[in-house]
Design a protein around this motif. Structure first.
Motif, PDB file in Angstrom:
ATOM      1  N   GLU A  10       9.379  -1.866 -10.035  1.00 27.33           N
ATOM      2  CA  GLU A  10       9.755  -3.490 -10.274  1.00 27.33           C
ATOM      3  C   GLU A  10       9.759  -4.126  -8.786  1.00 27.33           C
ATOM      4  O   GLU A  10       9.482  -5.308  -8.737  1.00 27.33           O
ATOM      5  N   GLU A  11      10.403  -3.503  -7.988  1.00 29.55           N
ATOM      6  CA  GLU A  11      10.664  -3.745  -6.560  1.00 29.55           C
ATOM      7  C   GLU A  11       9.324  -4.005  -5.905  1.00 29.55           C
ATOM      8  O   GLU A  11       8.919  -5.138  -5.251  1.00 29.55           O
ATOM      9  N   ALA A  12       8.397  -3.119  -5.918  1.00 30.37           N
ATOM     10  CA  ALA A  12       6.959  -3.149  -5.266  1.00 30.37           C
ATOM     11  C   ALA A  12       6.275  -4.339  -5.922  1.00 30.37           C
ATOM     12  O   ALA A  12       5.481  -5.109  -5.147  1.00 30.37           O
ATOM     13  N   ALA A  13       6.428  -4.632  -7.161  1.00 28.97           N
ATOM     14  CA  ALA A  13       5.607  -5.621  -7.781  1.00 28.97           C
ATOM     15  C   ALA A  13       6.188  -6.911  -7.384  1.00 28.97           C
ATOM     16  O   ALA A  13       5.281  -7.917  -7.163  1.00 28.97           O
ATOM     17  N   ALA A  14       7.479  -7.169  -7.341  1.00 28.07           N
ATOM     18  CA  ALA A  14       7.917  -8.441  -6.955  1.00 28.07           C
ATOM     19  C   ALA A  14       7.459  -8.664  -5.544  1.00 28.07           C
ATOM     20  O   ALA A  14       7.325  -9.945  -5.163  1.00 28.07           O
ATOM     21  N   LEU A  15       7.526  -7.739  -4.729  1.00 19.19           N
ATOM     22  CA  LEU A  15       7.046  -7.859  -3.203  1.00 19.19           C
ATOM     23  C   LEU A  15       5.721  -8.486  -3.090  1.00 19.19           C
ATOM     24  O   LEU A  15       5.155  -9.283  -2.345  1.00 19.19           O
ATOM     25  N   ARG A  16       4.908  -7.544  -3.960  1.00 19.08           N
ATOM     26  CA  ARG A  16       3.238  -7.883  -3.910  1.00 19.08           C
ATOM     27  C   ARG A  16       3.115  -9.361  -4.354  1.00 19.08           C
ATOM     28  O   ARG A  16       2.264 -10.087  -3.805  1.00 19.08           O
ATOM     29  N   GLU A  17       3.773  -9.853  -5.308  1.00 16.58           N
ATOM     30  CA  GLU A  17       3.695 -11.096  -5.929  1.00 16.58           C
ATOM     31  C   GLU A  17       3.955 -12.401  -4.878  1.00 16.58           C
ATOM     32  O   GLU A  17       3.423 -13.133  -4.538  1.00 16.58           O
ATOM     33  N   ALA A  18       5.228 -11.735  -4.322  1.00 13.41           N
ATOM     34  CA  ALA A  18       5.922 -12.931  -3.386  1.00 13.41           C
ATOM     35  C   ALA A  18       4.910 -13.223  -2.107  1.00 13.41           C
ATOM     36  O   ALA A  18       4.818 -14.079  -1.199  1.00 13.41           O
ATOM     37  N   LEU A  19       4.443 -11.849  -1.708  1.00 16.42           N
ATOM     38  CA  LEU A  19       3.709 -11.773  -0.420  1.00 16.42           C
ATOM     39  C   LEU A  19       2.198 -12.100  -0.558  1.00 16.42           C
ATOM     40  O   LEU A  19       1.311 -11.994   0.353  1.00 16.42           O
ATOM     41  N   GLY A  20       1.629 -12.163  -1.994  1.00 21.07           N
ATOM     42  CA  GLY A  20       0.140 -12.167  -2.349  1.00 21.07           C
ATOM     43  C   GLY A  20      -0.675 -10.896  -1.855  1.00 21.07           C
ATOM     44  O   GLY A  20      -1.632 -11.265  -1.347  1.00 21.07           O
ATOM     45  N   ALA A  21       0.096  -9.866  -2.051  1.00 24.27           N
ATOM     46  CA  ALA A  21      -0.653  -8.622  -1.472  1.00 24.27           C
ATOM     47  C   ALA A  21      -1.460  -7.999  -2.936  1.00 24.27           C
ATOM     48  O   ALA A  21      -0.493  -7.192  -3.356  1.00 24.27           O
ATOM     49  N   GLY A  22      -2.760  -8.424  -2.990  1.00 23.51           N
ATOM     50  CA  GLY A  22      -3.262  -8.081  -4.405  1.00 23.51           C
ATOM     51  C   GLY A  22      -4.317  -7.105  -3.993  1.00 23.51           C
ATOM     52  O   GLY A  22      -5.048  -6.633  -5.015  1.00 23.51           O
ATOM     53  N   GLU A  23      -4.606  -6.684  -2.789  1.00 26.39           N
ATOM     54  CA  GLU A  23      -5.772  -5.769  -2.621  1.00 26.39           C
ATOM     55  C   GLU A  23      -5.182  -4.523  -2.563  1.00 26.39           C
ATOM     56  O   GLU A  23      -4.685  -3.957  -1.747  1.00 26.39           O
ATOM     57  N   ALA A  24      -5.733  -3.652  -3.219  1.00 28.05           N
ATOM     58  CA  ALA A  24      -5.448  -2.108  -3.678  1.00 28.05           C
ATOM     59  C   ALA A  24      -6.068  -1.436  -2.521  1.00 28.05           C
ATOM     60  O   ALA A  24      -7.317  -1.470  -2.402  1.00 28.05           O
ATOM     61  N   LEU A  25      -5.379  -0.402  -1.875  1.00 26.55           N
ATOM     62  CA  LEU A  25      -5.814   0.200  -0.832  1.00 26.55           C
ATOM     63  C   LEU A  25      -5.926   1.880  -1.353  1.00 26.55           C
ATOM     64  O   LEU A  25      -4.905   2.165  -1.830  1.00 26.55           O
ATOM     65  N   PRO A  26      -6.754   2.830  -0.743  1.00 22.95           N
ATOM     66  CA  PRO A  26      -6.489   4.248  -1.344  1.00 22.95           C
ATOM     67  C   PRO A  26      -5.440   4.624  -0.482  1.00 22.95           C
ATOM     68  O   PRO A  26      -5.371   4.638   0.597  1.00 22.95           O
ATOM     69  N   HIS A  32      -0.948  -1.829  -1.420  1.00 21.08           N
ATOM     70  CA  HIS A  32      -1.696  -3.127  -1.637  1.00 21.08           C
ATOM     71  C   HIS A  32      -1.576  -3.873  -0.204  1.00 21.08           C
ATOM     72  O   HIS A  32      -0.700  -3.692   0.545  1.00 21.08           O
ATOM     73  N   ARG A  33      -2.441  -4.797   0.013  1.00 17.94           N
ATOM     74  CA  ARG A  33      -2.693  -5.570   1.286  1.00 17.94           C
ATOM     75  C   ARG A  33      -2.965  -7.097   1.086  1.00 17.94           C
ATOM     76  O   ARG A  33      -3.453  -7.390  -0.031  1.00 17.94           O
TER      77      ARG A  33
END
Length: 220
Positions: A10-26, A32-33
């Motif tokens: 839940e924490e990481a999802a909120a950060l990804r959404e707020a920061l626009g980090a949608g590119e998954a990396l291996p 995500h970047r």
């Protein structure tokens, strides 16, 4: 590049959404970047946090990092959703006292691992700008979810800590070993006593949302 770390999905999802980090990396964990940012979902616990921080610092070499997440309050003056900007963190379950060490003191002779002062000042400015209640303090980190009020009081007395969680001390230790600037910020979800697991679930989503707002204010 600024790296953000969080333990819970839940924490990481909120950060990804707020920061626009949608590119998954291996990576051996969700990573995500976005533009100028990385968001790593470390998983819960000290080993998981240390692994993720070491991997990101070695592989991507960010210029700075923030570890954001939730914590249980040891200080009764802290209220749910308050932010604790950690000046330093100790691993409360490290015990080398038979060898003459203090409780929490590592084999390197370091007991408290610090947040980077400049990054902490940025977090303080961002929280103030957003109108989020915060205070500076000390975090105690251990590999056990604390739900015993008497034990929580003992940690506060032994380490002078205001909050307890399961990753921050290990993350700051890795950053210290890498000589990498990192700051630790926690949002309070519970009182680390009876009913802590219920309060944790009740406040986790809103705490994560606020941490996302803070993350965005730190970089944009």
């Amino acid at each position: 590049m600024t790296a953000f770390f969080a333990a819970e999905p839940e924490e990481a999802a909120a950060l990804r959404e707020a920061l626009g980090a949608g590119e998954a990396l291996p990576a051996p964990f969700p990573l995500h970047r976005g533009e100028g940012v990385l968001v790593a979902e470390t998983g819960v616990g000290k080993v998981a946090a240390a692994l993720a921080v070491a991997h990101v610092l070695t592989r991507f070499r960010p210029s700075e990092s923030f570890f954001l997440g939730v914590a249980g309050a040891l200080d009764p003056s802290l209220r749910a959703l308050d932010l604790l900007l950690a000046e330093k963190a100790v691993q409360w379950d490290v015990d080398l006292t038979p060898f003459g060490r203090e409780p929490g003191e590592t084999a390197w002779g370091v007991r408290f691992f610090p947040s980077d002062p400049a990054l902490l000042a940025r977090a303080e400015e961002a929280a103030g700008r957003l109108g989020l209640p915060y205070r500076l303090g000390v975090v105690a980190t251990g590999d056990r979810f604390l739900a015993d009020r008497r034990e929580a009081q003992g940690l506060r007395e032994r380490f002078g800590a205001q909050a307890v969680e399961m990753e921050g001390g290990a993350a700051l230790m890795v950053a210290w070993r890498f000589r990498h600037p990192m700051a630790l910020v926690r949002a309070v979800t519970d009182g680390a006593g009876e009913g802590a697991e219920r309060d944790f679930q009740a406040f986790l989503r809103e705490a994560a949302r606020r941490l996302g707002l803070l993350a965005r204010a730190l970089v944009y």
